[in-house]
Design an enzyme around this catalytic site. Structure first.
Site, mmCIF file in Angstrom:
data_model
loop_
_atom_site.group_PDB
_atom_site.id
_atom_site.type_symbol
_atom_site.label_atom_id
_atom_site.label_comp_id
_atom_site.label_asym_id
_atom_site.label_seq_id
_atom_site.Cartn_x
_atom_site.Cartn_y
_atom_site.Cartn_z
ATOM 1 N N GLU A 47 3.082 -11.259 -3.947
ATOM 2 C CA GLU A 47 2.375 -10.039 -3.504
ATOM 3 C C GLU A 47 1.822 -9.307 -4.735
ATOM 4 O OE1 GLU A 47 5.183 -6.892 -2.581
ATOM 5 O OE2 GLU A 47 3.865 -6.045 -1.040
ATOM 6 N N ASN A 107 -2.906 -3.927 1.469
ATOM 7 C CA ASN A 107 -2.080 -4.843 0.690
ATOM 8 C C ASN A 107 -2.336 -6.224 1.316
ATOM 9 O OD1 ASN A 107 -0.034 -6.320 -0.511
ATOM 10 N ND2 ASN A 107 1.467 -4.671 -0.385
ATOM 11 N N LYS A 124 -1.088 -6.684 5.067
ATOM 12 C CA LYS A 124 0.320 -6.340 5.340
ATOM 13 C C LYS A 124 0.450 -5.303 6.457
ATOM 14 C CE LYS A 124 4.416 -4.943 2.613
ATOM 15 N NZ LYS A 124 4.822 -4.697 1.200
ATOM 16 N N GLU A 143 3.822 2.756 -0.978
ATOM 17 C CA GLU A 143 2.905 1.848 -0.254
ATOM 18 C C GLU A 143 2.193 2.560 0.893
ATOM 19 O OE1 GLU A 143 3.580 -2.331 0.392
ATOM 20 O OE2 GLU A 143 5.495 -2.147 -0.634
ATOM 21 N N CYS A 173 5.989 -9.485 1.754
ATOM 22 C CA CYS A 173 7.183 -8.767 1.314
ATOM 23 C C CYS A 173 8.002 -8.185 2.459
ATOM 24 C CB CYS A 173 6.809 -7.702 0.285
ATOM 25 S SG CYS A 173 8.282 -7.139 -0.608
ATOM 26 N N ASN A 198 7.542 -8.187 -3.960
ATOM 27 C CA ASN A 198 7.963 -7.394 -5.130
ATOM 28 C C ASN A 198 9.114 -6.548 -4.626
ATOM 29 O OD1 ASN A 198 5.720 -6.987 -7.557
ATOM 30 N ND2 ASN A 198 4.769 -7.568 -5.618
#
Ligand code: CDT
Length: 320
Positions: A47, A107, A124, A143, A173, A198
């Site tokens: 990611e 993302n 994501k 995020e 993730c 991550n």
């Protein structure tokens, strides 16, 4: 009949805040060279692979964060990845921060064919963390500030990889912890889930009190369960090590449809792990215990899509 795929997971060591994309891309090209030497047909990167994990850094004005995002692929900075893919006849999965022409931020992950075409894109869905600066936290996880919830669902496509056609899908993730995403992929007969992450070694939601070994155990548990319950392979690929004093755990893995770990990274740096995957293994689960057509009961699953948060159950009281 066996359908063999040589799958590489390219864990990346830390990328510091001050380091440019050229540093990360140079390291990634070297990993692609190694993947080629080891016979891989596809390589999976983590990611947000091109930069440090920037959502730990607060920026009041989003426009000041623009330099973390890609507005085009390939770009001058990422062109060496596309050149290496062509040179080594190697497909690659790349996670990156995407800013669209109309200003949306996601993302994102893509799978790129060796000829440079983007075969599949995923944005994501399960964004962890928070939107505003949180003075209680030692490390921010912003995020929800830097990205919108992905708008592409969980797509799967049948793509040529090496000698085979492979049903590929992606999670990013935090998505790996949510069985709903895995099942939507499973319902499209996914055979290979590409998954970059991550993950901080300390759980800041819990003020760092969660044991380090459990952080890794929960990651592996989620990926192994997702593979087993949906009869697919996965490459779970970390960014690892110390980024400006903030540790990300590694432990990248390749998992088979029985939920077994076939290969695992043992360093906290750039490391390639490779597994020889027999895609025919996906058929056992898909035609027996997880034969969805025979055994699923969607009429009993209404809450899964009708409800977000949990609700307390009614209390039982004795009749007498
Ligand atoms: N990048 C990412 O999704 N990381 C999360 C950590 C969440 S802690 C707020 C993960 O699930 O690994």
């Amino acid at each position: 009949m066996s359908r063999r795929l040589v799958l590489a997971a390219a864990q990346l060591g830390p990328i510091q805040k001050a380091e440019g994309r050229d540093v990360a891309v140079g390291r990634m090209v070297r990993l692609m060279e190694t993947a080629h030497r080891r016979g891989a047909e596809v390589v999976v990167f983590p990611e947000l692979a091109l930069t440090t994990f920037f959502p730990r850094w607060y920026e009041a004005d989003l426009a000041q964060a623009d330099h973390w995002y890609e507005t085009a692929l390939p770009s001058d900075a990422t062109a060496p990845l596309f050149a290496a893919a062509r040179k080594y006849n190697l497909g690659f999965h790349l996670g990156y921060a995407e800013k669209t022409p109309d200003g949306h931020r996601y993302n994102t992950a893509v799978y790129v064919h060796p000829n440079g075409e983007v075969v599949l894109k995923y944005r994501k869905v399960h964004l962890p963390g928070h939107r505003e600066y949180d003075p209680q936290r030692k490390v921010q996880h912003l995020e929800k500030r830097y990205f919108e919830v992905g708008d592409l669902g969980f797509p799967v496509v049948r793509a040529p990889i090496g000698e085979n056609e492979v049903n590929i899908g992606m999670l990013i993730c935090n998505d790996r912890r949510w069985p709903e995403g895995w099942r939507v992929l499973g319902l499209q007969q996914v055979e290979l889930v590409m998954l970059g992450y991550n993950t901080p070694s300390l759980n800041m939601e819990n003020r760092g009190f969660e044991a380090h070994h459990l952080r890794v155990a929960h990651s592996h548990l989620s990926i192994q369960a997702g593979c087993y319950q949906n009869a697919c392979f996965a490459a779970g690929v970390a960014k690892a090590g110390d980024e400006d004093g903030h540790e990300l755990f590694g432990h990248s893995i390749i998992v088979n449809p029985s939920g077994e770990i076939m290969a695992q990274a043992t360093s906290w740096g750039d490391e390639l792990i490779v597994a020889d995957c027999d895609l025919a293994m996906c058929e056992l689960g898909r035609t027996t215990i997880f034969d969805f057509a025979r055994h699923r009961r969607p009429e009993a699953y209404g809450r899964i899509t009708a409800q977000t948060g949990s609700v307390a159950p009614p209390a039982w009281t004795p009749a007498g």
